[in-house]
Enzyme design. Structure first.
Site, mmCIF file in Angstrom:
data_model
loop_
_atom_site.group_PDB
_atom_site.id
_atom_site.type_symbol
_atom_site.label_atom_id
_atom_site.label_comp_id
_atom_site.label_asym_id
_atom_site.label_seq_id
_atom_site.Cartn_x
_atom_site.Cartn_y
_atom_site.Cartn_z
ATOM 1 C CG ASP A 38 -2.109 0.903 1.087
ATOM 2 O OD1 ASP A 38 -2.363 1.401 -0.029
ATOM 3 O OD2 ASP A 38 -2.794 1.135 2.111
ATOM 4 C CD1 TRP A 43 7.385 6.508 -2.887
ATOM 5 C CD2 TRP A 43 6.843 6.883 -5.021
ATOM 6 N NE1 TRP A 43 8.549 6.552 -3.620
ATOM 7 C CE2 TRP A 43 8.248 6.780 -4.927
ATOM 8 C CE3 TRP A 43 6.265 7.118 -6.282
ATOM 9 C CZ2 TRP A 43 9.090 6.905 -6.037
ATOM 10 C CZ3 TRP A 43 7.100 7.244 -7.389
ATOM 11 C CH2 TRP A 43 8.492 7.138 -7.256
ATOM 12 N NE ARG A 51 -4.448 6.996 -6.901
ATOM 13 C CZ ARG A 51 -4.264 6.635 -5.627
ATOM 14 N NH1 ARG A 51 -4.024 7.544 -4.713
ATOM 15 N NH2 ARG A 51 -4.375 5.379 -5.268
ATOM 16 C CG HIS A 55 -0.405 2.112 -9.246
ATOM 17 N ND1 HIS A 55 -0.587 1.762 -7.929
ATOM 18 C CD2 HIS A 55 -1.497 2.860 -9.585
ATOM 19 C CE1 HIS A 55 -1.746 2.263 -7.498
ATOM 20 N NE2 HIS A 55 -2.307 2.934 -8.476
ATOM 21 C CB SER A 83 -9.031 -5.071 -2.961
ATOM 22 O OG SER A 83 -9.626 -3.807 -3.184
ATOM 23 C CB THR A 84 -13.459 -7.479 -4.707
ATOM 24 O OG1 THR A 84 -13.350 -7.471 -3.274
ATOM 25 C CG2 THR A 84 -13.140 -8.870 -5.210
ATOM 26 N NE ARG A 89 -7.685 2.265 -5.471
ATOM 27 C CZ ARG A 89 -6.505 2.283 -4.890
ATOM 28 N NH1 ARG A 89 -5.441 2.605 -5.592
ATOM 29 N NH2 ARG A 89 -6.366 1.996 -3.617
ATOM 30 C CG LEU A 149 8.733 -17.318 -3.895
ATOM 31 C CD1 LEU A 149 8.546 -17.256 -2.386
ATOM 32 C CD2 LEU A 149 9.286 -15.988 -4.402
ATOM 33 C CB SER A 214 -7.904 -3.290 2.937
ATOM 34 O OG SER A 214 -7.543 -2.109 3.603
ATOM 35 C CD GLU A 225 3.196 -13.557 15.559
ATOM 36 O OE1 GLU A 225 3.309 -12.412 16.007
ATOM 37 O OE2 GLU A 225 2.677 -14.503 16.209
HETATM 38 C C1 IPE Z 1 -5.630 -2.596 -0.136
HETATM 39 O O1 IPE Z 1 -5.259 -1.283 -0.280
HETATM 40 C C2 IPE Z 1 -5.603 -3.287 -1.466
HETATM 41 C C3 IPE Z 1 -4.289 -3.460 -2.078
HETATM 42 C C4 IPE Z 1 -3.137 -3.135 -1.545
HETATM 43 C C5 IPE Z 1 -4.290 -4.077 -3.359
HETATM 44 P P1 IPE Z 1 -6.313 -0.109 -0.426
HETATM 45 O O2 IPE Z 1 -5.534 1.134 -0.615
HETATM 46 O O3 IPE Z 1 -7.301 -0.452 -1.484
HETATM 47 O O4 IPE Z 1 -7.041 -0.142 0.977
HETATM 48 P P2 IPE Z 1 -7.911 0.954 1.733
HETATM 49 O O5 IPE Z 1 -8.945 1.455 0.780
HETATM 50 O O6 IPE Z 1 -6.973 2.043 2.138
HETATM 51 O O7 IPE Z 1 -8.473 0.245 2.913
HETATM 52 C C1 IPE Z 2 -1.615 0.272 -3.303
HETATM 53 O O1 IPE Z 2 -1.389 1.633 -3.349
HETATM 54 C C2 IPE Z 2 -1.888 -0.334 -4.644
HETATM 55 C C3 IPE Z 2 -3.295 -0.683 -4.864
HETATM 56 C C4 IPE Z 2 -4.242 -0.627 -3.981
HETATM 57 C C5 IPE Z 2 -3.637 -1.143 -6.190
HETATM 58 P P1 IPE Z 2 -2.571 2.681 -3.352
HETATM 59 O O2 IPE Z 2 -2.939 2.969 -4.765
HETATM 60 O O3 IPE Z 2 -3.694 2.227 -2.502
HETATM 61 O O4 IPE Z 2 -1.856 3.933 -2.723
HETATM 62 P P2 IPE Z 2 -2.462 4.953 -1.663
HETATM 63 O O5 IPE Z 2 -2.959 4.133 -0.511
HETATM 64 O O6 IPE Z 2 -3.562 5.680 -2.360
HETATM 65 O O7 IPE Z 2 -1.317 5.823 -1.306
HETATM 66 MG MG MG Z 3 -4.090 2.438 -0.536
#
Ligand code: IPE
Ligand code: IPE
Ligand code: MG
Length: 261
Positions: A38, A43, A51, A55, A83-84, A89, A149, A214, A225
């Protein structure tokens, strides 16, 4: 042989990093590490970049961390990639994320094959774009006999949906007589989940300072852990992974028992 091993060593590895890797290996590594990667968006924002630049940078970190996990002898690395709920977004961001597997595997797959890594995916395949699925399926197919792995991408994954689907499946199997409700135990239920081929994670890492799951592996993380860090995923590096594993090695896992029993 020497060249091959050299190439897979973490880049820019100093002798102190190498020493740390060796001592972490000696102390016994977790069999399965799961990571909620995350902070990519934040970043990029900090650098006044879009954004998606976060990625892209995050994808490079996946390579680095996969290499180190493989070198440490970790059995499975599950990476939460989408995630689902991430469909909420903007389309442009989702489209970008959906092309990343092709980009990542396009250049990294030969190394994964050579280094005995097995690529797998955990998530709802039906809603993924054809090109995304094609890249993942190709990688899984070409690495299916590898014994090192397991690099398991959680892509379009959601734990509540996974659990509900498992319940539906169990009910169906009970109705048709394949399963007897009285013999349904935790192990049998686990076999209905998307992670059925993997042991539960020993260590969960989440970057970016968020202290929540999440919708990630709610069943599987029952005795895992947890290790949280404020570091944003694109800044995560080998040292951080070693910090997490070393912390894990100093934890006492009791599973409800008492120490030393
Ligand atoms: C969780 O991150 C999903 C992934 C890292 C793929 P999110 O950025 O979607 O989570 P929330 O919305 O902050 O809980
Ligand atoms: C995690 O980074 C990647 C995905 C959830 C796909 P984010 O895109 O959620 O980055 P932040 O949380 O908005 O900084
Ligand atoms: Mg995030």
């Amino acid at each position: 042989m020497f060249n091959k091993l050299k190439r897979w060593k973490p880049q820019n590895s100093s002798s102190s990093l190498r020493d740390r890797i060796e001592s972490v290996k000696k102390a016994g590594v977790p069999s399965h590490i799961a990571i909620i990667m995350d902070g990519n968006g934040r970043w990029a924002k900090k650098r006044a970049m879009p954004r998606v630049a976060g990625h892209h940078e995050g994808m490079k970190v996946v390579r680095k961390i996969t290499r180190l996990a493989n070198e440490l002898g970790i059995g499975a690395l599950t990476l939460y990639a989408f995630s689902t709920e991430n469909w909420k977004r903007p389309k442009m961001e989702v489209d970008y994320l959906m092309q990343l597997p092709e980009e990542f595997l396009g250049s990294f797959l030969p190394e994964l094959i050579e280094e005995n890594v097995r690529v797998e995916m955990m998530g709802y395949q039906e809603n993924l774009p054809v090109h995304t699925l094609r890249a993942i399926n190709k990688a899984s197919e070409e690495t299916k006999n590898n014994t090192g792995l397991v690099l398991n991408f959680a892509l379009n994954y959601g734990s509540r949906a996974e659990i509900l689907d498992a319940v539906r499946h169990v009910l169906k199997d009970c109705q048709s007589g394949i399963m007897d409700a009285n013999s349904l135990n935790e192990e049998a239920f686990s076999s209905y989940l998307m992670s059925s081929k993997l042991a539960d994670p020993d260590l969960l890492i989440r970057t970016s300072g968020e202290i929540r799951l999440s919708n990630f592996m709610l069943w599987q993380l029952a005795y895992t852990e947890f290790w949280f860090t404020d570091v944003l995923w694109p800044d995560f590096n080998e040292e951080h992974l070693l910090n997490a594993v070393e912390t894990f090695q100093n934890r006492q896992r009791r599973f409800g028992g008492i120490q030393g029993s």
